[in-house]
Design a protein around this motif. Structure first.
Motif, PDB file in Angstrom:
ATOM      1  N   MET A 187     -61.034  -2.524   1.213  1.00 43.74           N
ATOM      2  CA  MET A 187     -61.549  -3.461   2.223  1.00 43.74           C
ATOM      3  C   MET A 187     -62.954  -3.889   1.837  1.00 43.74           C
ATOM      4  O   MET A 187     -63.743  -3.084   1.362  1.00 43.74           O
ATOM      5  CB  MET A 187     -61.636  -2.776   3.595  1.00 43.74           C
ATOM      6  CG  MET A 187     -60.313  -2.362   4.183  1.00 43.74           C
ATOM      7  SD  MET A 187     -60.532  -1.122   5.487  1.00 43.74           S
ATOM      8  CE  MET A 187     -61.284  -2.102   6.780  1.00 43.74           C
ATOM      9  N   ASP A 188     -63.211  -5.171   2.050  1.00 41.70           N
ATOM     10  CA  ASP A 188     -64.576  -5.672   1.875  1.00 41.70           C
ATOM     11  C   ASP A 188     -65.054  -6.134   3.252  1.00 41.70           C
ATOM     12  O   ASP A 188     -64.778  -7.268   3.663  1.00 41.70           O
ATOM     13  CB  ASP A 188     -64.552  -6.828   0.855  1.00 41.70           C
ATOM     14  CG  ASP A 188     -65.947  -7.393   0.628  1.00 41.70           C
ATOM     15  OD1 ASP A 188     -66.868  -7.043   1.404  1.00 41.70           O
ATOM     16  OD2 ASP A 188     -66.113  -8.183  -0.320  1.00 41.70           O
ATOM     17  N   PRO A 189     -65.740  -5.254   3.988  1.00 41.99           N
ATOM     18  CA  PRO A 189     -66.091  -5.593   5.377  1.00 41.99           C
ATOM     19  C   PRO A 189     -67.071  -6.754   5.466  1.00 41.99           C
ATOM     20  O   PRO A 189     -67.071  -7.504   6.453  1.00 41.99           O
ATOM     21  CB  PRO A 189     -66.693  -4.307   5.926  1.00 41.99           C
ATOM     22  CG  PRO A 189     -66.965  -3.422   4.774  1.00 41.99           C
ATOM     23  CD  PRO A 189     -66.232  -3.934   3.586  1.00 41.99           C
ATOM     24  N   ALA A 190     -67.905  -6.940   4.418  1.00 43.40           N
ATOM     25  CA  ALA A 190     -68.871  -8.037   4.449  1.00 43.40           C
ATOM     26  C   ALA A 190     -68.157  -9.374   4.567  1.00 43.40           C
ATOM     27  O   ALA A 190     -68.543 -10.238   5.351  1.00 43.40           O
ATOM     28  CB  ALA A 190     -69.734  -7.992   3.199  1.00 43.40           C
ATOM     29  N   GLU A 191     -67.076  -9.530   3.782  1.00 45.77           N
ATOM     30  CA  GLU A 191     -66.339 -10.796   3.812  1.00 45.77           C
ATOM     31  C   GLU A 191     -65.154 -10.732   4.765  1.00 45.77           C
ATOM     32  O   GLU A 191     -64.472 -11.744   4.981  1.00 45.77           O
ATOM     33  CB  GLU A 191     -65.837 -11.145   2.407  1.00 45.77           C
ATOM     34  CG  GLU A 191     -66.965 -11.553   1.472  1.00 45.77           C
ATOM     35  CD  GLU A 191     -66.422 -12.146   0.181  1.00 45.77           C
ATOM     36  OE1 GLU A 191     -65.549 -13.043   0.256  1.00 45.77           O
ATOM     37  OE2 GLU A 191     -66.866 -11.705  -0.887  1.00 45.77           O
ATOM     38  N   LEU A 234     -63.589   2.843   2.294  1.00 49.11           N
ATOM     39  CA  LEU A 234     -63.045   1.483   2.220  1.00 49.11           C
ATOM     40  C   LEU A 234     -62.036   1.323   1.082  1.00 49.11           C
ATOM     41  O   LEU A 234     -61.376   0.292   0.974  1.00 49.11           O
ATOM     42  CB  LEU A 234     -64.184   0.477   2.030  1.00 49.11           C
ATOM     43  CG  LEU A 234     -65.250   0.486   3.139  1.00 49.11           C
ATOM     44  CD1 LEU A 234     -66.399  -0.441   2.775  1.00 49.11           C
ATOM     45  CD2 LEU A 234     -64.625   0.070   4.468  1.00 49.11           C
ATOM     46  N   ILE A 235     -61.976   2.325   0.195  1.00 51.24           N
ATOM     47  CA  ILE A 235     -61.096   2.216  -0.972  1.00 51.24           C
ATOM     48  C   ILE A 235     -60.186   3.434  -1.031  1.00 51.24           C
ATOM     49  O   ILE A 235     -60.623   4.569  -0.809  1.00 51.24           O
ATOM     50  CB  ILE A 235     -61.937   2.100  -2.264  1.00 51.24           C
ATOM     51  CG1 ILE A 235     -62.665   0.749  -2.276  1.00 51.24           C
ATOM     52  CG2 ILE A 235     -61.059   2.225  -3.503  1.00 51.24           C
ATOM     53  CD1 ILE A 235     -63.619   0.583  -3.410  1.00 51.24           C
ATOM     54  N   GLU A 236     -58.920   3.161  -1.328  1.00 46.97           N
ATOM     55  CA  GLU A 236     -57.937   4.243  -1.371  1.00 46.97           C
ATOM     56  C   GLU A 236     -58.336   5.281  -2.418  1.00 46.97           C
ATOM     57  O   GLU A 236     -58.820   4.942  -3.497  1.00 46.97           O
ATOM     58  CB  GLU A 236     -56.568   3.641  -1.724  1.00 46.97           C
ATOM     59  CG  GLU A 236     -55.418   4.551  -1.392  1.00 46.97           C
ATOM     60  CD  GLU A 236     -54.074   3.819  -1.482  1.00 46.97           C
ATOM     61  OE1 GLU A 236     -53.879   2.849  -0.717  1.00 46.97           O
ATOM     62  OE2 GLU A 236     -53.245   4.209  -2.312  1.00 46.97           O
TER      63      GLU A 236
END
Lengths: 366, 266
Positions: A187-191, A234-236
C-alpha cells in the motif's frame, strides 16, 4: 454478466524453422455494453541451435505442480475470470517476454526475461467486490481498486528461471524468480493506491508416481525485498510456501485430486508489533485444502466436476460444481456455480461472499 | 519290445500335440502382441477415429501417432500423439512411456494454458479420448496379467486361426470378465476379439477390417471396436504408415510436447 467472445488463431511457419503464432479475442461485454479486444498471445518461435528454443513476444508461461494453487509460477493470472466462470484458458494471462529454453542434455532449463510488468487480475470492484485495506471494509458499489504498476525501466525487468530433469518416472525442478509481486501486496498511503512490491522467490518441486496415482511436492521461499525485516505493515512479509498434491483415478473416468497448501508468514512477531491498531490481523499460518473431482460419462461427452477450496485457518473457501456437455465436435455447453463463504471480509474468499454466481457458457470451435 | 512300444507311443503323442496345439496359448498371445503392437523399431501414422453412437451421430478424433520400441517385443515403448481435430483438442499433445510391468507415465500438454499435465494412469481401462478403445486396447496389456488357454483352432473368414481365451488374474482391476481372440496362424494378427463382461455377456467386439503389408510389416489399416451393449462404436483408419524412420528419442520428451517438432506436425 453477459459476454461474447470470438477467438481467432493464426499460425504461420516461416523460414529457418521459425513460427509466428497469434491468438486474439474480440469481446462483446453485456455488463459494460462495450466492445473490446484482447491480444492473448502473439509470439515468434525460433530454434537457432538444436539445444535452444527461443520464444519472443506475448506468451503464456506455466510451470510448477499446482492445480489452481501456484507456488513457483509467478506469471500473471486472471483470478477474476476463474471466479466468474470463464473458460479455464482465461486463468492465465500472457507476459510480454523473451523465453530461452535450453536443452544441454543432462537437464533442461528455461530463462524468461519480462521487460514490461503484467500484474495478475484480482477482484477489483468491477465485477467482484474486494477488501479495501484503506477503508478496512469491503468495497462499496462502484468503488474501484487502484493499483500502481512498477515503472517501466531497464532495472524493472523480471527474470524467471527453471531447471528441471527426470529421474526415472520422477520429475524434479528448481525455480528462481526476481521481480515483483503479481498481486498488489503493498500500500502507498500517500497516494492512496496499492502497489506491487519487489519480490524474489526460490523453490523446488518433485512429481511422480505415488500410491497408484501421481504425487507432488513443491516448496517456495518468497523474499519480500522491500520489507525483509517484516516491520513495514504496508508491505506483505516474506513467506514460505508448501504444496502437497495427489491425484488418482479411482475408477474408470473418475479422477480425484487433493492438495494441501501451507503458507507461513515470516517475521510474524514484527508484523504483529507494527500492525496499525484496528487493522485486520492475518494468521501466521494459512492452511488451504483443495479438492477436485472429475467424472466423465457417455464416452466423455458429459463431464461432471467439482472444485472446492477450504481454509481452516481463514475459515473461508469456495465451491465450484460444473457440468459440461459436448453436443458435438463443434458445440459444447457448460453450466456451473461459484459459491464463496467466509467469516471475515479480508480473507481471500471471504471478500467475495457477495459474488456468488451461476454461469452458462456456450462454445463453438471451428 | 515293450520299451520300444512305450517310446513310440510317447513320440506319437508329442507329435499329435504339436500339430493340433502347435504352441502354447501364452506363446500365441506373445507373438500376437509382437505382430500387432511392436512391429518395426518405430512407427508413425496418421490416425482417423470416428466415434459413432447408436443413432449414427459421428464425432472424430484425428491425430498423428508415433511409437518407438525400447528393447524386445513385450518391452518398454514410448508413444507420442498430436491431435489435429476437432477444435477443442487441436494442438494438444500426449506422451506415454509404457512399461508393461508397471503403470505407464503419461503427460498431456494443454496448449491454451501451456500446461504440461501429468496424468494418473493406474486405470488402464479408461476410455481413450472418449472412444470405445481403452488405453490398454491401444497400447496393450501385459501377457502375464491374464491366464491364456487355447480353446480351439478354426477358420475365421477363410483364414486359419487360433482361438484363445484370456482370463484376467486380478479380476477386480479390469472391467471385463474374459476375452476371446481369433489370432491368425500365419501373421499372428488378431482378426477379432470379444470381450465378455463379468456376468458373461458379450460387451465389446474388436475387428480388424483391413490388413495389408507396409514395408514388410503386416499392418491393421482399419479396425473397429463396437460396444454391443450400448450400440456405440469406434472406427479407426490408419494412413501414411511408416516404419523404421529412425525416430529420435528426443521426440518423446516434454520438449516435443510443448514445442511440436515440424516432422510431427506435417
Amino acid at each position: 454478466m453477459g459476454e461474447g467472445r470470438l477467438q481467432m488463431e493464426l499460425s504461420q511457419e516461416g523460414p529457418l524453422d521459425s513460427r509466428l503464432y497469434l491468438k486474439g479475442d474480440l469481446i462483446g461485454d453485456g455488463v459494460g455494453e462495450k466492445g473490446d479486444a484482447d491480444l492473448r498471445e502473439f509470439y515468434l518461435d525460433h530454434s537457432p541451435f538444436p539445444f535452444l528454443d527461443v520464444r519472443l513476444g506475448r506468451q503464456i508461461i506455466t510451470w510448477g505442480t499446482g492445480d489452481l494453487i501456484f507456488v513457483n509460477d509467478l506469471f500473471p493470472k486472471d483470478f477474476t475470470s476463474f471466479f466468474v466462470g470463464r473458460n479455464m484458458e482465461y486463468l492465465k494471462v500472457g507476459s510480454d517476454a523473451a523465453k530461452l529454453s535450453i536443452y544441454p542434455g543432462l537437464f533442461s532449463m528455461d530463462i524468461v526475461a519480462i521487460p514490461r510488468f503484467t500484474p495478475s487480475e484480482v477482484p477489483d470492484g468491477e465485477r467482484l467486490s474486494f477488501f479495501n485495506p484503506f477503508a478496512g471494509r469491503l468495497s462499496a458499489s462502484g468503488e474501484r481498486l487502484s493499483a500502481k504498476k512498477p515503472s517501466f525501466t531497464l532495472g524493472s525487468t523480471e527474470i524467471a528461471t527453471r531447471i528441471y530433469r527426470d529421474f526415472g518416472s520422477y520429475e524434479a525442478a528448481l525455480y528462481g524468480f526476481r521481480g515483483f509481486f503479481k498481486e498488489p501486496a503493498g500500500m502507498d498511503p500517500a497516494e492512496g493506491v496499492l502497489v506491487y512490491p519487489k519480490l524474489s522467490t526460490y523453490g523446488s518441486s518433485l512429481r511422480g508416481p505415488f500410491l497408484g496415482g501421481i504425487g507432488s511436492v513443491e516448496f517456495g521461499y518468497n523474499d519480500s525485498r522491500e520489507d525483509r525485516s517484516g516491520s513495514n505493515p504496508l508491505i506483505e512479509n516474506s513467506s514460505l510456501k508448501y504444496l502437497l498434491g495427489y491425484e488418482r483415478e479411482l475408477w474408470s473416468d473418475f479422477t480425484v485430486r487433493a492438495q494441501y497448501f501451507l503458507e507461513q508468514m515470516l517475521d510474524y512477531g514484527e508484523y504483529k508489533a507494527t500492525l496499525p491498531a484496528g487493522a485486520p490481523v492475518k494468521s501466521e499460518l494459512r492452511h488451504l485444502l483443495f479438492l477436485r473431482l472429475t467424472q466423465f460419462l457417455r464416452y466423455q461427452t458429459l463431464q461432471l466436476s467439482f472444485v472446492g477450496f477450504y481454509s481452516p485457518s481463514d475459515r473461508d473457501g469456495m465451491l465450484n460444481p460444473e457440468v459440461t456437455y459436448k453436443i458435438n465436435d463443434r458445440w459444447s455447453a457448460t453450466s456451473g456455480a461459484n459459491v464463496f463463504f467466509g467469516k471475515k471480509d479480508f480473507t481471500p474468499f471471504g471478500q467475495l461472499t457477495r459474488d456468488d454466481n451461476l454461469y452458462l457458457r456456450l462454445r463453438a470451435g471451428f | 519290445m515293450r520299451t520300444l512300444f512305450v517310446a513310440a507311443s510317447i513320440a506319437m503323442s508329442l507329435f499329435l500335440s504339436s500339430t493340433s496345439f502347435g504352441m502354447g496359448a501364452e506363446d500365441v498371445v506373445k507373438k500376437s502382441q509382437a505382430a500387432f503392437l511392436y512391429p518395426g523399431k518405430d512407427f508413425k501414422a496418421r490416425v482417423m477415429m470416428k466415434l459413432i453412437n447408436k443413432d449414427g451421430q459421428e464425432r472424430i478424433r484425428e491425430l498423428t501417432m508415433l511409437r518407438k520400441n525400447f528393447g524386445e517385443p513385450g518391452g518398454d515403448q514410448k508413444y507420442f500423439m498430436y491431435f489435429h481435430q476437432p477444435a477443442d483438442v487441436r494442438d494438444m499433445t500426449f506422451l506415454v512411456w509404457k512399461y508393461p510391468r508397471k503403470d505407464s507415465d503419461r503427460w498431456l500438454f494443454i496448449p491454451a494454458i501451456k500446461l504440461v499435465k501429468r496424468i494418473a494412469a493406474n486405470d488402464k481401462r479408461s476410455s481413450f479420448v472418449g472412444s470405445d478403445f481403452s488405453y490398454e486396447d491401444v497400447s496393450g496389456r501385459a501377457v502375464e496379467e491374464d491366464n491364456h488357454s487355447l480353446l480351439r483352432e478354426e477358420k475365421y473368414e477363410g483364414k486359419d486361426v487360433y482361438v484363445v481365451k484370456s482370463v484376467p488374474k486380478a479380476s477386480e482391476s479390469v472391467d471385463f470378465g474374459y476375452k476371446l481372440s481369433w489370432i491368425d496362424k500365419g501373421s499372428f494378427i488378431p482378426w477379432k476379439e470379444e470381450y465378455y463382461d463379468k456376468r458373461g455377456s458379450l460387451s465389446k467386439v474388436f475387428t480388424a477390417n483391413e490388413v495389408k503389408p507396409v514395408q514388410g510389416f503386416i499392418t491393421v489399416m482399419r479396425r473397429t471396436m463396437k460396444n454391443v451393449q450400448s450400440g456405440h462404436r469406434t472406427e479407426v483408419v490408419y494412413s501414411d504408415v511408416k516404419y523404421n524412420q529412425g525416430l529420435s528419442d528426443s521426440l518423446f520428451t516434454e520438449r516435443s510436447l510443448k514445442n511440436l517438432p515440424r516432422e510431427i506436425s506435417r
